[in-house]
Structure formats: structure tokens, C-alpha cells
Design a protein around this motif. Sequence first.
Motif, PDB file in Angstrom:
ATOM      1  N   GLY A  96       0.790  -1.224   0.000  1.00 35.07           N
ATOM      2  CA  GLY A  96       0.000   0.000   0.000  1.00 35.07           C
ATOM      3  C   GLY A  96       0.815   1.262   0.000  1.00 35.07           C
ATOM      4  O   GLY A  96       0.312   2.335  -0.381  1.00 35.07           O
ATOM      5  N   CYS A  97       2.080   1.186   0.415  1.00 39.64           N
ATOM      6  CA  CYS A  97       2.933   2.377   0.491  1.00 39.64           C
ATOM      7  C   CYS A  97       4.390   1.960   0.414  1.00 39.64           C
ATOM      8  O   CYS A  97       4.978   1.565   1.424  1.00 39.64           O
ATOM      9  N   SER A  98       4.968   2.031  -0.782  1.00 36.37           N
ATOM     10  CA  SER A  98       6.369   1.658  -0.972  1.00 36.37           C
ATOM     11  C   SER A  98       7.035   2.674  -1.884  1.00 36.37           C
ATOM     12  O   SER A  98       6.671   2.792  -3.058  1.00 36.37           O
ATOM     13  N   LEU A  99       8.004   3.397  -1.342  1.00 35.75           N
ATOM     14  CA  LEU A  99       8.807   4.325  -2.124  1.00 35.75           C
ATOM     15  C   LEU A  99      10.063   3.585  -2.570  1.00 35.75           C
ATOM     16  O   LEU A  99      10.832   3.109  -1.735  1.00 35.75           O
ATOM     17  N   VAL A 100      10.275   3.491  -3.878  1.00 32.11           N
ATOM     18  CA  VAL A 100      11.412   2.740  -4.397  1.00 32.11           C
ATOM     19  C   VAL A 100      12.250   3.639  -5.288  1.00 32.11           C
ATOM     20  O   VAL A 100      11.734   4.436  -6.072  1.00 32.11           O
ATOM     21  N   ARG A 101      13.559   3.505  -5.162  1.00 32.40           N
ATOM     22  CA  ARG A 101      14.485   4.234  -6.010  1.00 32.40           C
ATOM     23  C   ARG A 101      14.471   3.592  -7.398  1.00 32.40           C
ATOM     24  O   ARG A 101      14.578   2.355  -7.520  1.00 32.40           O
ATOM     25  N   ARG A 102      14.333   4.399  -8.429  1.00 32.18           N
ATOM     26  CA  ARG A 102      14.195   3.851  -9.780  1.00 32.18           C
ATOM     27  C   ARG A 102      15.377   2.951 -10.155  1.00 32.18           C
ATOM     28  O   ARG A 102      15.183   1.863 -10.718  1.00 32.18           O
TER      29      ARG A 102
END
Length: 388
Positions: A205-211
Motif C-alpha cells: 500500500g505504500c512503498s517508495l522505491v528508487r528507480r
Amino acid sequence: MTVLVWLSLAAWVWLTLAQGFFWRTDQRLPAPVATGRWPEVVVLVPARDEAEVLPVSLPSLLAQRYPGRARVVLVDDHSSDGTGELARRLGADGGLALTVTTPPPLPPGWTGKLWALRHGVEQAGGAEYLLLTDADIAHRPDSLAALVAAAEGHRLDLVSQMARLRVETGWERLIVPAFVYFFAQLYPFRWSNKPGSRTAAAAGGCSLVRRTALERAGGIAAIRGAVIDDVNLARAVKRTGGRTWLGLAEQVDSVRPYPELAQLWRMVSRSAYAQLRHSPLLLLGTVLGLTLVYLVPPVAAVAGAAAGAWWVAGAGAAAWALMAGTFTPMLRYYGQPVAAALLLPFTALLYLLMTVDSAVQHWRGRGAAWKGRTYGKTLEPGDGPASD
């Protein structure tokens, strides 16, 4: 019963002290470290028939106070309830720029959500970070800035928060805190957050990932068939050298209601057997394990007392007390009465039945049904490139 209750008590001593202190709720977003960098972020929202919750969740994303460049891409996954049109109307009210797009038809071997996310990644351009968030998740105004500050300040490649689920109805209060408790027991957050540990998990539901970390892990295609996509994503990132972090949220909330037992039952059962890699042996072991750990203690405490077998009753009561004590921090996190911890054996019984039902539905060809789609055996932890 004497042998079983002592085995159960030993299991609870081990779980309490040696399972990564899974029961503690202190894994919260790391304190921000000032770096002066606010890289570009694109928020990706896969949405299929989400018109009911979108008026609450989408405005919270558009209202994010982020010092750098940010925009929102909502991928309307061929909805039949006007999700795309509603999103465009909500986007006209101002805030972050919103793009509403539709992916090509779903190809074989992909789950709908991951196909939508892949399409969203293609629309994201060269943004340094991608925030993957579900359509039923509402964010407080500073949520995005806090996630990026944690990633930048602590050099994290994946920062994930388990959204605070709704606990308004009786069934939600009974089942939801236990859902997070059981998840943490399977994937202790402290172990997952430790570099080099084999444990890896995230909350979809909430995951910030580095490209760059996502690309290094093979992109969304690396987990294309995963029903449990969040755990697979974390494993893929960590397996390829990325640093991941998972904790409980303070600024992220699920707005999807689960007022009845049937709805909560479907939420759990649609992926429970996939978590067991569709293995009958793992299913049997899970049933026996849940019985030994969660059901034996109250039965031994009550039956032992009734029969005057005080050693049995005492061991059962001690195991039950450890069970309730480790569940108490999660109840407090959700603002629930501590006395509800004594009901955890009953809740565990419900989860046992949900897991068996998940296997039955899979054997009937109805496994992992969601939003009008049914998935068969798909890529899960341990089955393919996303595993460690």
C-alpha cells in the motif's frame, strides 16, 4: 496434552525472545536527515473499480506538500465503475499534476496490479523515485516528503510503511490488528530492515522505491505474476544489493471498509495459500503449527483447571499470557482495549480456517480472485527470481 502444552509454552518463549522481537511496534519511519536534496518523485496508483474510495484517497495525494518536483499517475485498470472519469474530476481541483492512463489488455503471466504498475513506470519518465501506493490508501500532507527524507538521509532503496487499517466495526477490531501481528511474526521488521539479512518484506500500500534499484532488480517484470507482490518486490530489491526498510505508518491510512466478516475473509483467503507456495505440506504444517501455538494454550488452561491437572493448566496459562502480552503492543497501536488480547486464540482459529479455505479455492480453480480476475499458481516467494 501435557506434552503438547509444554511444547506450546516452549514455542512461545522462543517467539517472544528469538523471533526478532516481532511483537514490538517501534519500527517507525527513520528520523529525517537534512540533505538538501528533493529529487523528482512520481506517485503511481493502480486502480480498478475504486470509485468508492478514490474521493478520499486521491485528494490526499494531490495535496502533498513536497518541496521538489512531484506528480501523480493513476493507472485505470479497465474499471467498470467510472474510476478514470472520477479521477480526472478530482484532479481538476488542483494540487499535484495528475495523469490518468489505461494500460493495454492484460497479457498472460501478469497480475492486473503489476501490469498496471509496469505501465505506470513507463509513464513516469526519469523520476528518481517512484511511490507505489494503492487506491485505497490516504496520505497525510507531509507523507511523501517524510518518505523521501528517510530514503535520502539513510541511503535506502525501498522505504515501505504498513498503512494503518480501519478498525471501526467489531469484525475489523477482532481481525485487523491480528493481521498485522501475524505478518510481523512471519517477517520480523527488525530482520527485514537489517542489511544482509535474508528476511525481506514490504507493504504494497505504500512503498517508495528508487528507480535505479527497481531497474537493477529487473523492474516490475521480475515479479510480474506475484500475488504477494510487496514481499516479492522487497526480496528482489534486497537480493540485488538494495537496502530496504519496513515499519508501521503514522501518516498513511487505509480507507477501505471491511464491515463484515465475509469481506475480511476474502481479504485474507485470496492470498493465504499463495503465501504457502501452494504446497499441501506447508499447509499441513501451518495448520498443525497454528493449532499448537495458538489453540493448545487456552484449551490446556481451561481443561487442566477443570481436571485438577495444575501443571497442565499452569503451562497453558503461561503460554496464553505470553501470547496476550506480545499482542498487546499491536492493540495499543490500533487504539484497542488490552483485554482483547485474550481473544487472539479465537482470531487465530479464524485465520486457520481462512487459510484452509484459500487452499480449497485454489484447488477448485478460484484461487487469488480479486476485482473480477482469478489467478492460478503464480510467482511467489521461493518460486523464481524474486526469492532469496
